[in-house]
Enzyme design. Structure first.
Site, PDB file in Angstrom:
ATOM      1  N   THR A 150      -2.706  -5.162  -2.854  1.00 46.96           N
ATOM      2  CA  THR A 150      -3.739  -6.154  -3.141  1.00 46.96           C
ATOM      3  C   THR A 150      -3.657  -7.364  -2.216  1.00 46.96           C
ATOM      4  O   THR A 150      -2.560  -7.743  -1.779  1.00 46.96           O
ATOM      5  CB  THR A 150      -3.612  -6.647  -4.603  1.00 46.96           C
ATOM      6  OG1 THR A 150      -4.430  -7.810  -4.787  1.00 46.96           O
ATOM      7  CG2 THR A 150      -2.182  -7.036  -4.951  1.00 46.96           C
ATOM      8  N   GLU A 152      -3.730 -10.203  -3.151  1.00 46.30           N
ATOM      9  CA  GLU A 152      -2.942 -11.211  -3.864  1.00 46.30           C
ATOM     10  C   GLU A 152      -1.538 -11.354  -3.286  1.00 46.30           C
ATOM     11  O   GLU A 152      -0.862 -12.355  -3.513  1.00 46.30           O
ATOM     12  CB  GLU A 152      -2.861 -10.854  -5.355  1.00 46.30           C
ATOM     13  CG  GLU A 152      -4.175 -10.971  -6.097  1.00 46.30           C
ATOM     14  CD  GLU A 152      -4.569 -12.416  -6.384  1.00 46.30           C
ATOM     15  OE1 GLU A 152      -3.683 -13.249  -6.592  1.00 46.30           O
ATOM     16  OE2 GLU A 152      -5.782 -12.693  -6.373  1.00 46.30           O
ATOM     17  N   TYR A 174       1.796 -10.620 -11.055  1.00 47.43           N
ATOM     18  CA  TYR A 174       1.143  -9.378 -10.606  1.00 47.43           C
ATOM     19  C   TYR A 174       1.366  -9.174  -9.118  1.00 47.43           C
ATOM     20  O   TYR A 174       1.773  -8.096  -8.663  1.00 47.43           O
ATOM     21  CB  TYR A 174      -0.350  -9.471 -10.937  1.00 47.43           C
ATOM     22  CG  TYR A 174      -1.256  -8.518 -10.186  1.00 47.43           C
ATOM     23  CD1 TYR A 174      -1.208  -7.145 -10.423  1.00 47.43           C
ATOM     24  CD2 TYR A 174      -2.192  -8.994  -9.254  1.00 47.43           C
ATOM     25  CE1 TYR A 174      -2.050  -6.278  -9.740  1.00 47.43           C
ATOM     26  CE2 TYR A 174      -3.035  -8.136  -8.578  1.00 47.43           C
ATOM     27  CZ  TYR A 174      -2.962  -6.778  -8.825  1.00 47.43           C
ATOM     28  OH  TYR A 174      -3.804  -5.928  -8.142  1.00 47.43           O
ATOM     29  N   LYS A 178       3.439  -6.331  -6.933  1.00 43.63           N
ATOM     30  CA  LYS A 178       2.802  -5.524  -5.877  1.00 43.63           C
ATOM     31  C   LYS A 178       3.563  -5.657  -4.553  1.00 43.63           C
ATOM     32  O   LYS A 178       3.629  -4.705  -3.779  1.00 43.63           O
ATOM     33  CB  LYS A 178       1.345  -5.949  -5.681  1.00 43.63           C
ATOM     34  CG  LYS A 178       0.392  -5.457  -6.773  1.00 43.63           C
ATOM     35  CD  LYS A 178       0.063  -3.974  -6.660  1.00 43.63           C
ATOM     36  CE  LYS A 178      -1.061  -3.577  -7.608  1.00 43.63           C
ATOM     37  NZ  LYS A 178      -1.341  -2.142  -7.608  1.00 43.63           N
ATOM     38  N   HIS A 204     -12.700  -5.729  -5.350  1.00 45.69           N
ATOM     39  CA  HIS A 204     -13.833  -4.793  -5.309  1.00 45.69           C
ATOM     40  C   HIS A 204     -14.315  -4.554  -6.726  1.00 45.69           C
ATOM     41  O   HIS A 204     -13.547  -4.445  -7.661  1.00 45.69           O
ATOM     42  CB  HIS A 204     -13.469  -3.499  -4.581  1.00 45.69           C
ATOM     43  CG  HIS A 204     -12.182  -2.901  -5.004  1.00 45.69           C
ATOM     44  ND1 HIS A 204     -10.962  -3.357  -4.580  1.00 45.69           N
ATOM     45  CD2 HIS A 204     -11.926  -1.857  -5.820  1.00 45.69           C
ATOM     46  CE1 HIS A 204     -10.009  -2.637  -5.100  1.00 45.69           C
ATOM     47  NE2 HIS A 204     -10.560  -1.720  -5.880  1.00 45.69           N
TER      48      HIS A 204
HETATM   49  P1  NAP Z   1      -8.041  -1.019 -13.709  1.00 45.50           P
HETATM   50  O1  NAP Z   1      -9.477  -0.705 -13.964  1.00 45.50           O
HETATM   51  O2  NAP Z   1      -7.411  -2.192 -14.379  1.00 45.50           O
HETATM   52  O3  NAP Z   1      -7.175   0.285 -14.062  1.00 45.50           O
HETATM   53  C1  NAP Z   1      -5.780   0.229 -14.226  1.00 45.50           C
HETATM   54  C2  NAP Z   1      -5.287   1.622 -14.573  1.00 45.50           C
HETATM   55  O4  NAP Z   1      -3.848   1.600 -14.734  1.00 45.50           O
HETATM   56  C3  NAP Z   1      -5.859   2.153 -15.881  1.00 45.50           C
HETATM   57  O5  NAP Z   1      -6.182   3.514 -15.684  1.00 45.50           O
HETATM   58  C4  NAP Z   1      -4.680   2.023 -16.848  1.00 45.50           C
HETATM   59  O6  NAP Z   1      -4.699   2.953 -17.876  1.00 45.50           O
HETATM   60  C5  NAP Z   1      -3.522   2.332 -15.912  1.00 45.50           C
HETATM   61  N1  NAP Z   1      -2.215   1.912 -16.437  1.00 45.50           N
HETATM   62  C6  NAP Z   1      -1.828   0.649 -16.742  1.00 45.50           C
HETATM   63  N2  NAP Z   1      -0.557   0.677 -17.185  1.00 45.50           N
HETATM   64  C7  NAP Z   1      -0.137   1.975 -17.163  1.00 45.50           C
HETATM   65  C8  NAP Z   1       1.082   2.642 -17.516  1.00 45.50           C
HETATM   66  N3  NAP Z   1       2.133   1.974 -18.000  1.00 45.50           N
HETATM   67  N4  NAP Z   1       1.170   3.984 -17.342  1.00 45.50           N
HETATM   68  C9  NAP Z   1       0.106   4.665 -16.871  1.00 45.50           C
HETATM   69  N5  NAP Z   1      -1.085   4.103 -16.537  1.00 45.50           N
HETATM   70  C10 NAP Z   1      -1.196   2.758 -16.692  1.00 45.50           C
HETATM   71  O7  NAP Z   1      -7.777  -1.215 -12.141  1.00 45.50           O
HETATM   72  P2  NAP Z   1      -8.758  -0.930 -10.896  1.00 45.50           P
HETATM   73  O8  NAP Z   1      -9.676  -2.091 -10.754  1.00 45.50           O
HETATM   74  O9  NAP Z   1      -9.290   0.437 -10.974  1.00 45.50           O
HETATM   75  O10 NAP Z   1      -7.716  -1.044  -9.701  1.00 45.50           O
HETATM   76  C11 NAP Z   1      -6.977   0.091  -9.281  1.00 45.50           C
HETATM   77  C12 NAP Z   1      -5.752  -0.383  -8.536  1.00 45.50           C
HETATM   78  O11 NAP Z   1      -6.148  -1.180  -7.421  1.00 45.50           O
HETATM   79  C13 NAP Z   1      -4.798  -1.245  -9.363  1.00 45.50           C
HETATM   80  O12 NAP Z   1      -3.472  -0.913  -9.024  1.00 45.50           O
HETATM   81  C14 NAP Z   1      -5.095  -2.665  -8.905  1.00 45.50           C
HETATM   82  O13 NAP Z   1      -3.956  -3.480  -9.016  1.00 45.50           O
HETATM   83  C15 NAP Z   1      -5.476  -2.428  -7.463  1.00 45.50           C
HETATM   84  N6  NAP Z   1      -6.378  -3.449  -6.923  1.00 45.50           N
HETATM   85  C16 NAP Z   1      -7.602  -3.605  -7.509  1.00 45.50           C
HETATM   86  C17 NAP Z   1      -8.450  -4.586  -7.008  1.00 45.50           C
HETATM   87  C18 NAP Z   1      -9.832  -4.784  -7.589  1.00 45.50           C
HETATM   88  O14 NAP Z   1     -10.500  -5.742  -7.186  1.00 45.50           O
HETATM   89  N7  NAP Z   1     -10.292  -3.909  -8.468  1.00 45.50           N
HETATM   90  C19 NAP Z   1      -8.072  -5.388  -5.919  1.00 45.50           C
HETATM   91  C20 NAP Z   1      -6.814  -5.180  -5.360  1.00 45.50           C
HETATM   92  C21 NAP Z   1      -5.983  -4.197  -5.869  1.00 45.50           C
HETATM   93  P3  NAP Z   1      -5.309   2.609 -19.346  1.00 45.50           P
HETATM   94  O15 NAP Z   1      -6.762   2.997 -19.279  1.00 45.50           O
HETATM   95  O16 NAP Z   1      -4.508   3.470 -20.249  1.00 45.50           O
HETATM   96  O17 NAP Z   1      -5.131   1.140 -19.589  1.00 45.50           O
END
Ligand code: NAP
Length: 356
Positions: A150, A152, A174, A178, A204
């Site tokens: 990220t 971040e 967080y 990361k 995103h």
């Molecule tokens: P999200 O919608 O918050 O999804 C997080 C996922 O992680 C969910 O499927 C959640 O499952 C799962 N999870 C959390 N704790 C877990 C555990 N202990 N064991 C197994 N699964 C677990 O995130 P996203 O927006 O799709 O982002 C995907 C990745 O990209 C993340 O790693 C995030 O940090 C990174 N990222 C995102 C952004 C952004 O802007 N979206 C930017 C930079 C980086 P549950 O459904 O069971 O909660």
């Protein structure tokens, strides 16, 4: 999407999939996981998703998106119980599937929540990545491994725009988790020769974004206020500037990164930054309203510390992989507001106000 054509024959082929290319996604229930599963399935992959035990079985995206429902019924999308906090489940899963590609998207990824649950954030986002890397190293070392890092990690960035070489200086739990995950990924790539890559992902968004993220809150708030369902929208701050892309564009970038000839880390970003205030102004103008009449600043939603501006330089991804985002800021906001209106109005609902 086009990334799939170039993926044929790369990496290990899963024995469990009977010769079909198989991918494992952690975080498949999340925003990115749902788009990624759709994309891989559309290109003929067998997709495995890691899901964790919860008292409520509702997995909104997996249970409602037609392509995913259909693929599960056809056995091309398989869900497996495991948890980032449980090594044995991760080893068993990787050993059984031997995926050609593994996309590690799971973790506690909400910044404000990471101040409230710092230890859990470190356990899942930080140590969870270590456990998964070990599972791959010991059981399926030919697997291509993608980590969702990220922007971040740069904290209050030392330079603008940020590149792969910008110093890491996290300012929330967080981001610290990361950074640990990213450093470990680099250790495993170097020490064990794993094909392990990170996408340094800038923000995103999409209509599938979690409801407690600011962009989704704004899009939803604007739509609901326009339909008389709420009067005010409470936000923590309007000033931070972020580099916002459309989630499917970023997901396409993830696949392109794992399709490269050599493993490396890449910034995926739009190259533009816009303030939360601009997001509000655009979203409310999509429904013919002025955000200043409805947005209320509320300290309850403020973070203990926050980054002033992120803006990414995705030049390396453009030069080496040909990756470029397609959807720009104005269209992204419009897409998100339209999706909220469609959900409120239903198929025969009231027409949306004219586009501004
Ligand atoms: P999200 O919608 O918050 O999804 C997080 C996922 O992680 C969910 O499927 C959640 O499952 C799962 N999870 C959390 N704790 C877990 C555990 N202990 N064991 C197994 N699964 C677990 O995130 P996203 O927006 O799709 O982002 C995907 C990745 O990209 C993340 O790693 C995030 O940090 C990174 N990222 C995102 C952004 C952004 O802007 N979206 C930017 C930079 C980086 P549950 O459904 O069971 O909660």
């Amino acid at each position: 999407m086009g990334a799939g054509a170039g993926l044929v024959g790369r990496g290990a082929v899963s024995a469990a999939a009977g010769g079909r290319r198989s991918a494992l996604i952690t975080g498949i229930t999340g925003q990115d996981g749902s788009y990624l599963a759709e994309s891989l399935l559309a290109d003929g992959w067998e997709v495995h998703g890691l899901v964790r035990q919860a008292s409520v079985m509702a997995r909104t995206r997996l249970d409602t998106l037609p392509a995913l429902v259909e693929a599960r019924q056809a056995g091309r999308l398989k869900l497996h119980y495991a948890d980032l906090c449980d090594s044995s489940s991760l080893h068993a899963l990787v050993r059984a599937i031997e995926p050609a590609e593994l996309y590690h998207l799971a973790g506690q990824s909400h910044i404000k929540v990471s101040f409230e649950l710092p230890e859990y954030t470190a356990e899942t986002t930080g140590l969870g990545t270590l456990r998964l890397l070990e599972a791959v190293r010991q059981n399926a070392p030919a697997t291509r491994f993608f980590l969702a890092a990220t922007s971040e990690i740069f904290g209050e960035p030392a330079e603008c725009p940020q590149t792969e070489a910008t110093p890491l200086a996290p300012i929330n739990p967080y981001a610290a988790a990361k950074v640990y995950a990213l450093n470990l990924l680099r250790v495993y790539r170097r020490a064990y020769g794993l094909f392990a890559c990170a996408g340094i992902l800038f923000n995103h968004e999409s209509a599938r974004r979690g409801e407690n993220y600011v962009t989704r809150k704004i899009a939803r708030g604007a739509a609901r206020i326009s339909r008389g369902l709420q009067r005010e929208l409470h936000l923590g701050t309007l000033s931070p500037r972020r580099d916002w892309s459309y989630a499917p564009d970023i997901v396409a970038g993830m696949r392109t990164i794992l399709g490269a000839a050599e493993p490396s880390d890449y910034v995926l970003a739009s190259g533009e930054s816009h303030s939360v205030e601009e997001f509000c102004a655009r979203a409310f103008s999509c429904v013919g309203l002025d955000f200043r009449d409805h947005v209320v600043l509320d300290p309850e939603y403020a973070r203990p510390v926050d980054i002033t501006e992120t803006r990414g330089d995705a030049g390396k991804a453009a030069r080496e992989l040909g990756w470029r985002p397609k959807v720009r800021f104005e269209e992204l906001v419009r897409l998100m507001v339209d999706a909220e209106l469609a959900e409120l109005d239903g198929p025969d609902g009231a027409p949306c106000p004219p586009r501004s």
